[in-house]
Write a protein that holds these residues in place. Structure first.
Motif, short mmCIF file in Angstrom:
data_model
loop_
_atom_site.label_atom_id
_atom_site.label_comp_id
_atom_site.label_asym_id
_atom_site.label_seq_id
_atom_site.Cartn_x
_atom_site.Cartn_y
_atom_site.Cartn_z
N UNK A 1 -25.23 19.11 -13.81
CA UNK A 1 -24.62 19.34 -12.59
C UNK A 1 -25.07 18.63 -11.29
N UNK A 2 -25.96 17.96 -11.41
CA UNK A 2 -26.53 17.07 -10.09
C UNK A 2 -25.48 16.21 -9.82
N UNK A 3 -25.34 15.75 -8.64
CA UNK A 3 -24.18 14.77 -8.18
C UNK A 3 -25.07 13.58 -8.04
N UNK A 4 -24.33 12.24 -8.54
CA UNK A 4 -25.03 11.08 -8.43
C UNK A 4 -24.26 10.43 -6.92
N UNK A 5 -24.90 9.24 -6.77
CA UNK A 5 -24.54 8.52 -5.65
C UNK A 5 -22.87 8.22 -5.44
N UNK A 6 -22.37 7.90 -6.59
CA UNK A 6 -20.98 7.51 -6.65
C UNK A 6 -19.93 8.70 -6.93
N UNK A 7 -20.46 9.89 -6.86
CA UNK A 7 -19.93 11.09 -6.90
C UNK A 7 -19.49 11.66 -8.04
N UNK A 8 -19.95 10.95 -9.25
CA UNK A 8 -19.90 11.69 -10.72
C UNK A 8 -21.15 12.74 -10.70
N UNK B 1 -41.89 14.18 -13.96
CA UNK B 1 -41.42 12.78 -13.87
C UNK B 1 -40.79 12.20 -15.13
N UNK B 2 -40.51 12.43 -16.12
CA UNK B 2 -39.58 12.10 -16.96
C UNK B 2 -38.30 12.47 -16.75
N UNK B 3 -38.27 13.77 -16.19
CA UNK B 3 -36.72 14.24 -15.65
C UNK B 3 -36.37 13.26 -14.45
N UNK B 4 -37.50 13.24 -13.55
CA UNK B 4 -37.17 12.39 -12.29
C UNK B 4 -36.51 10.97 -12.72
N UNK B 5 -37.08 10.08 -13.65
CA UNK B 5 -36.85 8.95 -13.82
C UNK B 5 -35.54 8.94 -14.63
N UNK B 6 -34.99 9.94 -15.44
CA UNK B 6 -33.85 10.08 -16.32
C UNK B 6 -32.90 10.20 -15.17
N UNK B 7 -33.07 10.99 -14.14
CA UNK B 7 -32.04 11.37 -12.95
C UNK B 7 -31.75 10.19 -12.37
N UNK B 8 -32.81 9.28 -11.80
CA UNK B 8 -32.68 8.21 -11.22
C UNK B 8 -31.81 7.15 -11.79
N UNK B 9 -32.12 6.92 -12.99
CA UNK B 9 -31.44 6.01 -13.89
C UNK B 9 -29.81 6.53 -13.93
N UNK B 10 -29.59 7.67 -13.91
CA UNK B 10 -28.30 8.02 -14.05
C UNK B 10 -27.44 7.94 -12.66
N UNK B 11 -28.26 7.66 -11.46
CA UNK B 11 -27.89 7.60 -10.44
C UNK B 11 -27.99 8.59 -9.17
N UNK B 12 -28.82 9.72 -9.87
CA UNK B 12 -28.95 10.82 -8.91
C UNK B 12 -29.69 10.46 -7.46
N UNK B 13 -29.22 10.67 -6.47
CA UNK B 13 -30.34 10.28 -5.24
C UNK B 13 -31.62 11.05 -5.37
N UNK B 14 -32.65 10.20 -4.63
CA UNK B 14 -34.07 10.59 -4.55
C UNK B 14 -34.21 12.05 -4.06
N UNK B 15 -33.43 12.37 -3.00
CA UNK B 15 -33.65 13.67 -2.45
C UNK B 15 -33.20 14.72 -3.46
#
Length: 268
Positions: free
Chosen positions: A29-36, A168-182
């Motif tokens: 459900x989390x939105x990425x920087x490019x809107x996906x 941290x593993x989840x954070x790294x995964x979400x960042x890799x998928x393009x989810x913003x830091x916030x």
């Protein structure tokens, strides 16, 4: 769920009901920087699985997960082994070296000795732990490698509390998928919501053991997740590699092509 530019998802939607597990949740459900958006029902994070009841096992099996990724050390696994889940691969990828775990984060040892001085100032230990995990990220590199393999396409990552190593593993995964830091920070801090009852019970019990207020505050900080913990990881990524994107590519060994493949697979 909030619409518009916000990627915040209500905690009631995110929590997965599995009897006997604390802090089990869906990263969808989390939105990425490019809107996906991250697909629901594919990527999960959790606390230890040793408490699974028979009902919990049925609920867990119904999720249809391919793989369980366990970040815990040998001593943690020996004390509370994961139950066998039919049809699910079990993969050990310790995020910390055994000696690091024994340096003071083993709560049972702390309680047994009564020496809480090793905790230092409130939060200090987990700030340092997040920095160290970024500098030695082999477990997270393995996580991302597995996710591009169909045999591990639908998985849950867990540690003991499901908040630090899995956080941290989840954070790294979400960042890799393009989810913003916030947004990644918001997900990280949700452990305080899902672990609130368990943490409160632990603190009440520890008040009978720890009489020093400073030590009690340091112990409480060990149970919490706080912005400065994962921020220390983000800052270390940038300090060591120049940017989070560079950390993903150089620190974790994820090529731009592999990252694009992960995004195509787990975003919609």
């Amino acid at each position: 769920m909030k619409d518009g530019s916000s990627a915040t998802i209500t905690t009631a939607v995110r929590e997965v009901d599995v009897d006997g597990i604390v802090n089990f949740r869906d990263l969808g459900g989390y939105q990425t920087k490019d809107g996906r958006h991250v697909k629901w029902g594919k990527l999960f994070r959790s606390g230890e699985l040793a408490g699974l009841t028979e009902q919990g096992k049925q609920q867990f099996e119904a999720l249809g997960l391919n793989t369980i990724v366990d970040y815990r050390t040998n001593s943690e696994v020996q004390a509370k082994p994961d139950p066998a889940i039919e049809g699910t691969n079990y993969v050990r990828v310790p995020a910390m070296k055994e000696q690091e775990e024994s340096n003071g984060t083993d709560l049972n040892k702390l309680i047994a000795t009564g020496d809480f001085s090793v905790l230092g100032k409130p939060g200090e230990m987990l700030i340092q732990a997040n920095k160290d995990l970024v500098k030695a990220p082999e477990a997270y590199s393995k996580l991302l490698e597995m996710l591009n393999d169909p045999a591990h396409a639908k998985l849950v990552q867990h540690c003991t509390a499901g908040k630090d190593r899995a956080g941290l593993g989840s954070a790294i995964l979400l960042l890799t998928l393009g989810v913003p830091e916030k947004t990644v920070m918001e997900d990280y801090l949700l452990s305080n919501v899902y672990r609130a009852e368990a943490n409160e019970q632990t603190i009440e019990a520890m008040k009978k053991v720890i009489k020093d207020e400073q030590a009690l505050e340091s112990f409480k900080a060990l149970l919490d997740v706080r912005p400065e913990y994962v921020q220390a990881a983000f800052d270390t990524m940038k300090e060591e590699f120049g940017s989070i994107d560079a950390f993903i590519e150089k620190g974790l060994g994820v090529t731009p092509q592999e990252r694009a493949a992960l995004q195509a697979k787990y975003l919609e």
